[in-house]
Motif scaffolding. Structure first.
Motif, PDB file in Angstrom:
ATOM      1  N   THR A 209       0.868  -1.170   0.000  1.00  0.00           N
ATOM      2  CA  THR A 209       0.000   0.000   0.000  1.00  0.00           C
ATOM      3  C   THR A 209       0.904   1.218   0.000  1.00  0.00           C
ATOM      4  N   TYR A 210       0.450   2.290  -0.657  1.00  0.00           N
ATOM      5  CA  TYR A 210       1.308   3.469  -0.760  1.00  0.00           C
ATOM      6  C   TYR A 210       0.452   4.722  -0.879  1.00  0.00           C
ATOM      7  N   GLN A 211       0.554   5.582   0.117  1.00  0.00           N
ATOM      8  CA  GLN A 211      -0.103   6.888   0.131  1.00  0.00           C
ATOM      9  C   GLN A 211      -1.585   6.805  -0.245  1.00  0.00           C
ATOM     10  N   GLY A 212      -2.272   5.804   0.271  1.00  0.00           N
ATOM     11  CA  GLY A 212      -3.700   5.659   0.023  1.00  0.00           C
ATOM     12  C   GLY A 212      -4.057   4.708  -1.099  1.00  0.00           C
ATOM     13  N   GLY A 213      -3.088   4.368  -1.953  1.00  0.00           N
ATOM     14  CA  GLY A 213      -3.337   3.473  -3.074  1.00  0.00           C
ATOM     15  C   GLY A 213      -2.732   2.101  -2.870  1.00  0.00           C
ATOM     16  N   ARG A 214      -2.847   1.248  -3.890  1.00  0.00           N
ATOM     17  CA  ARG A 214      -2.338  -0.122  -3.850  1.00  0.00           C
ATOM     18  C   ARG A 214      -1.397  -0.342  -5.030  1.00  0.00           C
ATOM     19  N   SER A 215      -0.310  -1.061  -4.781  1.00  0.00           N
ATOM     20  CA  SER A 215       0.697  -1.308  -5.806  1.00  0.00           C
ATOM     21  C   SER A 215       1.020  -2.792  -5.870  1.00  0.00           C
ATOM     22  N   PHE A 216       1.158  -3.285  -7.098  1.00  0.00           N
ATOM     23  CA  PHE A 216       1.570  -4.674  -7.336  1.00  0.00           C
ATOM     24  C   PHE A 216       2.623  -4.670  -8.443  1.00  0.00           C
ATOM     25  N   TYR A 217       3.691  -5.439  -8.245  1.00  0.00           N
ATOM     26  CA  TYR A 217       4.757  -5.489  -9.260  1.00  0.00           C
ATOM     27  C   TYR A 217       5.202  -6.929  -9.465  1.00  0.00           C
ATOM     28  N   THR A 218       5.480  -7.270 -10.739  1.00  0.00           N
ATOM     29  CA  THR A 218       6.140  -8.523 -11.073  1.00  0.00           C
ATOM     30  C   THR A 218       7.316  -8.254 -11.989  1.00  0.00           C
ATOM     31  N   GLY A 219       8.414  -8.947 -11.728  1.00  0.00           N
ATOM     32  CA  GLY A 219       9.577  -8.829 -12.600  1.00  0.00           C
ATOM     33  C   GLY A 219       9.448  -9.658 -13.860  1.00  0.00           C
ATOM     34  N   GLY A 220       8.446 -10.524 -13.964  1.00  0.00           N
ATOM     35  CA  GLY A 220       8.241 -11.337 -15.150  1.00  0.00           C
ATOM     36  C   GLY A 220       7.573 -10.550 -16.262  1.00  0.00           C
ATOM     37  N   GLY A 221       7.535 -11.146 -17.454  1.00  0.00           N
ATOM     38  CA  GLY A 221       6.824 -10.535 -18.554  1.00  0.00           C
ATOM     39  C   GLY A 221       7.688  -9.939 -19.638  1.00  0.00           C
ATOM     40  N   HIS A 222       8.962 -10.349 -19.726  1.00  0.00           N
ATOM     41  CA  HIS A 222       9.826  -9.857 -20.800  1.00  0.00           C
ATOM     42  C   HIS A 222       9.471 -10.518 -22.135  1.00  0.00           C
ATOM     43  N   THR A 223       9.241 -11.828 -22.099  1.00  0.00           N
ATOM     44  CA  THR A 223       9.082 -12.576 -23.343  1.00  0.00           C
ATOM     45  C   THR A 223       7.629 -12.603 -23.800  1.00  0.00           C
ATOM     46  N   GLN A 224       7.436 -12.760 -25.110  1.00  0.00           N
ATOM     47  CA  GLN A 224       6.086 -12.922 -25.629  1.00  0.00           C
ATOM     48  C   GLN A 224       5.439 -14.199 -25.083  1.00  0.00           C
ATOM     49  N   ALA A 225       6.249 -15.223 -24.918  1.00  0.00           N
ATOM     50  CA  ALA A 225       5.702 -16.511 -24.461  1.00  0.00           C
ATOM     51  C   ALA A 225       5.098 -16.418 -23.064  1.00  0.00           C
ATOM     52  N   SER A 226       5.586 -15.478 -22.247  1.00  0.00           N
ATOM     53  CA  SER A 226       5.056 -15.350 -20.885  1.00  0.00           C
ATOM     54  C   SER A 226       3.549 -15.186 -20.886  1.00  0.00           C
ATOM     55  N   TYR A 227       3.057 -14.381 -21.822  1.00  0.00           N
ATOM     56  CA  TYR A 227       1.642 -13.998 -21.802  1.00  0.00           C
ATOM     57  C   TYR A 227       0.726 -15.084 -22.338  1.00  0.00           C
ATOM     58  N   ALA A 228       1.309 -16.185 -22.821  1.00  0.00           N
ATOM     59  CA  ALA A 228       0.506 -17.336 -23.226  1.00  0.00           C
ATOM     60  C   ALA A 228       0.427 -18.379 -22.118  1.00  0.00           C
ATOM     61  N   GLU A 229       1.213 -18.218 -21.046  1.00  0.00           N
ATOM     62  CA  GLU A 229       1.232 -19.187 -19.957  1.00  0.00           C
ATOM     63  C   GLU A 229       0.011 -18.978 -19.058  1.00  0.00           C
ATOM     64  N   PRO A 230      -0.835 -19.990 -18.871  1.00  0.00           N
ATOM     65  CA  PRO A 230      -2.044 -19.812 -18.051  1.00  0.00           C
ATOM     66  C   PRO A 230      -1.740 -19.345 -16.629  1.00  0.00           C
ATOM     67  N   ALA A 231      -0.691 -19.900 -16.013  1.00  0.00           N
ATOM     68  CA  ALA A 231      -0.400 -19.525 -14.635  1.00  0.00           C
ATOM     69  C   ALA A 231       0.098 -18.080 -14.547  1.00  0.00           C
ATOM     70  N   PHE A 232       0.837 -17.635 -15.565  1.00  0.00           N
ATOM     71  CA  PHE A 232       1.290 -16.245 -15.581  1.00  0.00           C
ATOM     72  C   PHE A 232       0.101 -15.303 -15.746  1.00  0.00           C
ATOM     73  N   ARG A 233      -0.825 -15.678 -16.601  1.00  0.00           N
ATOM     74  CA  ARG A 233      -2.038 -14.865 -16.776  1.00  0.00           C
ATOM     75  C   ARG A 233      -2.828 -14.794 -15.465  1.00  0.00           C
ATOM     76  N   GLN A 234      -2.912 -15.917 -14.757  1.00  0.00           N
ATOM     77  CA  GLN A 234      -3.621 -15.912 -13.477  1.00  0.00           C
ATOM     78  C   GLN A 234      -2.920 -15.017 -12.468  1.00  0.00           C
ATOM     79  N   LEU A 235      -1.600 -15.002 -12.494  1.00  0.00           N
ATOM     80  CA  LEU A 235      -0.821 -14.109 -11.638  1.00  0.00           C
ATOM     81  C   LEU A 235      -1.140 -12.655 -11.951  1.00  0.00           C
ATOM     82  N   LEU A 236      -1.169 -12.359 -13.240  1.00  0.00           N
ATOM     83  CA  LEU A 236      -1.482 -10.999 -13.667  1.00  0.00           C
ATOM     84  C   LEU A 236      -2.890 -10.604 -13.244  1.00  0.00           C
ATOM     85  N   LEU A 237      -3.840 -11.524 -13.398  1.00  0.00           N
ATOM     86  CA  LEU A 237      -5.217 -11.245 -13.007  1.00  0.00           C
ATOM     87  C   LEU A 237      -5.302 -10.973 -11.506  1.00  0.00           C
ATOM     88  N   GLY A 238      -4.622 -11.773 -10.707  1.00  0.00           N
ATOM     89  CA  GLY A 238      -4.658 -11.552  -9.264  1.00  0.00           C
ATOM     90  C   GLY A 238      -4.075 -10.215  -8.873  1.00  0.00           C
TER      91      GLY A 238
END
Length: 695
Positions: A209-238
């Protein structure tokens, strides 16, 4: 036409999906996400597929997506239409000063941020953004396979993952470790790949939490293939659901906890019928009514954290403060149960101290995830005081007054309630607070008093308060053991903007040795209780007669807790002053001469001070009297630490911070409480604007 909601999106790393079954999740109320992918440096070829992945998630999960690379969209009016904003592989300086200001206002108004991969390679000269994202990029090795360790399996972004997994991506090293300001969700195992430079603790996914808001960060997501992975998509959704406020999580920093259960039940014993199955780091209740209890050790002062989930209308609880026994009824009769069942009566529902004190239902409902989703409890026991936090929000504050029971020593356990009550638990961990237990005294239980009165008040602990205070009134508490005490915490209620005053803590008599002074401000009304604290100095060991002396204001005192532990100071943490506001480095800047001001407490690095001897440091520099001057009203600033008298601050018993070189005290100019009030040095008078509580 529905009211548009807010969201900025960012991509999240992929992991192996967990096999423990869960109930189907109800659809979230509709919301809106802004995906921002402007680049002023390296441009990732995965931006287009990443944007499409967020669109796909939106179509399947009831949120709409607007994608843009136009920084002109960053206005207060436009950002207000989104629940969250995603910085998707942005690089370099992508916003001008006005756009930065609009985004800061959006976050402070409760907006959400998701940072994906190169979002950490963005806006290096903007301190607010650096704090928001959590850490800036430093370097990376070649794309390769690495093992990720999942540290938190309750957050909606990581609850579906196993304890570890191997996947291929580009693995960032960061300039700093975000663990001190964020809740780390996953780390990298540097022994599993080449080129890591952060060592054994290499955070990779985190939230805060930061100054009233919410922040989420992931270091993943460099490759195009990342975004086809179901578990990575679920991580992003969460991450998106958390940032948008659709899912709750405890994203407070967490350090110093010892695992009691994270797959192994060593040290635990079953009492009574039924049992728990143990699969993939998850305990699931079956049969009963019984209890799995931690028999290896009795506990005193501690913070107990655990993650739990109910698949439907189920029943369970967490027991604390009971003696060793193979009979689960012993815990019922001698300890306290923190209930888990959102459908029961107020004193027997989730967060209640079962049968003794209901949770704050409004706060509970705002913090609770529904059946099928994970929640996190913190149960904080200090002396006879028990506080319950749900997903980082305090929902109950109870003090034991039953002479048959005591929270100051006992065991902890989790309940298996009966057939069909299929509660699940994960990651049970403990931080012992050390030393003798703190002592809580009901303020109305004085030994002698002058001027004050007691009266019944339902919201108060034990149903009674001390009130009708006037300047010079006092209350005495005889035979109090002050050994190791260094701080007092008072639970108070006070109405009105001009209400409040002070409470001096003295020993021996109403004019005896002053140990410290607490400031009481507006808490929001007679029904609204808050804690105020004061550091104590010169506290003698042994049994003493303690006096509370009232110096003015209109307020009630419910109870006082004498806190034992290390001497005041240390940190990092806030320095809190008049109006409950914090000593703040303007805009979190690090330049010599930066203004030091009063500001609403927000947990940012600009307000995290470390006490080392007589030096107070934040953002790597020292609290400094401008020019080393001694004149009344000289401004206080940030400056490179140099060990001079301009940077020495001595804690006084009355709560002031005295600069020995000038003989003057740190002061909010004019005693004002407005955000941005300049801090200066002024003649020491123990005025409200001069009293501070150190971390």
């Amino acid at each position: 036409m529905r009211t548009p909601l807010r969201i900025l999106t960012t991509a999240i790393t992929a992991f192996a999906v967990l096999t423990v079954p869960s109930a189907a999740r109800a659809a979230d109320p509709a919301y809106d996400v802004l995906v921002f992918s402007k680049t002023a440096g390296f441009r990732h070829d995965s931006i287009a597929v990443g944007t499409q992945a967020v669109r796909d998630l939106g179509a399947a999960n009831n949120f709409t997506v607007t994608a843009t690379e136009d920084a002109a969209r960053f206005t207060a009016a436009n950002l207000a239409g989104y629940e969250a904003v995603v910085f998707l592989n942005t690089t370099g300086d992508v916003l001008d000063a006005a756009q930065q200001s609009a985004f800061e206002g959006y976050i402070r108004a409760g907006g959400g941020y998701v940072g994906v991969h190169a979002a950490a390679d963005t806006e290096y000269s903007w301190p607010f953004y650096g704090e928001l994202v959590g850490a800036w990029f430093a370097s990376h090795p070649a794309i390769q396979q690495a093992t990720t360790r999942v540290e938190n399996r309750a957050h909606p972004a990581t609850a579906h993952l196993g304890a570890s997994l191997a996947r291929t991506d580009e693995w960032y090293n960061f300039q700093t470790n975000p663990r001190g300001s964020a809740r780390v969700l996953a780390t990298l195992d540097e022994s599993s790949y080449g080129g890591g430079s952060m060592g054994a603790d290499h955070p990779h996914v985190w939230c805060k939490t930061y100054q009233g808001g919410r922040s989420f960060y992931t270091g993943g997501g460099h490759t195009q293939a990342s975004y086809a992975e179901p578990a990575f998509r679920q991580l992003l959704l969460g991450g998106l659901r958390y940032a948008s406020g659709r899912a709750k999580a405890d994203c407070r920093p967490e350090n110093g906890y010892t695992t009691l259960y994270n797959g192994a039940t060593t040290g635990w014993s079953q009492a009574g019928p039924g049992s728990f199955t143990n699969t993939d780091g998850t305990l699931t209740a079956t049969g009963g009514m019984g209890m799995l209890w931690y028999s290896a050790k009795e506990l005193r002062a501690y913070s107990l954290k655990l993650d739990w989930r109910l698949p439907g209308d189920d029943n369970s609880g967490v027991f604390v403060g009971f003696p060793a026994s193979s009979d689960p009824n012993s815990a019922v009769g001698n300890g306290y149960e923190i209930q888990i069942d959102a459908t029961d009566s107020p004193d027997r529902t989730t967060g209640s101290v079962y049968g003794f004190k209901a949770a704050d239902i409004a706060a509970r409902d705002a913090a609770l995830n529904p059946p099928g989703e994970w929640n996190t409890f913190e149960i904080l026991v200090e002396g006879e005081r028990l506080q319950v936090f749900l997903n980082g929000v305090r929902i109950n504050d109870f003090t034991n007054t039953d002479p048959v029971r005591s929270l100051q020593q006992g065991h902890v356990g989790i309940q298996n309630h009966g057939t069909g009550d299929d509660a699940q638990f994960r990651n049970i961990r403990l931080k012992e607070l050390g030393g003798a237990a703190d002592v809580t005294v009901q303020a109305e239980n004085w030994s002698a008093a002058s001027g004050v009165q007691t009266y019944p008040h339902t919201p108060a602990h034990n149903g009674m308060v001390l009130g009708y205070v006037d300047p010079g009134d006092w209350a005495a508490y005889n035979g109090v053991d002050l050994t190791g005490v260094n701080r007092v915490r008072l639970r108070v209620a006070s109405p009105g903007a001009t209400a409040g005053g002070g409470v001096q803590v003295r020993i021996g008599s109403p004019t005896g040795t002053l140990l410290g002074t607490a400031t009481v401000g507006n808490t929001g009304g007679w029904e609204s209780y808050q804690d105020v604290t004061a550091n104590l100095s010169g506290v003698p060991a042994g049994v003493q007669n303690l006096y509370l002396v009232f110096t003015g204001g209109t307020f009630d005192v419910d109870d006082l807790t004498l806190v034992r532990g290390s001497p005041p100071g240390g940190g990092p943490g806030p320095i809190v002053g008049v109006g409950g506001k914090c000593v703040d480095v303007n805009a979190g800047a690090t330049a010599d001469g930066t203004k030091i001001q009063l500001w609403t407490c927000n947990g940012s690095a600009a307000q995290r001070w470390t006490v080392t001897g007589q030096a107070l440091t934040a953002v790597g520099k020292c609290l400094d009297v401008a020019g080393g001057a001694t004149a009344e009203g000289t401004k206080v600033q940030l400056w490179t630490c140099n060990g001079t008298g301009a940077q020495n601050w001595a804690v006084q018993a009355d709560g002031t911070l005295r600069n020995p070189q000038s003989g003057r005290c740190l002061t909010a100019a004019g005693g004002a409480t407005a955000d941005g009030t300049q801090l200066v040095i002024s003649t020491c008078a123990a005025a409200a604007g001069q009293r501070w509580t150190l971390p």
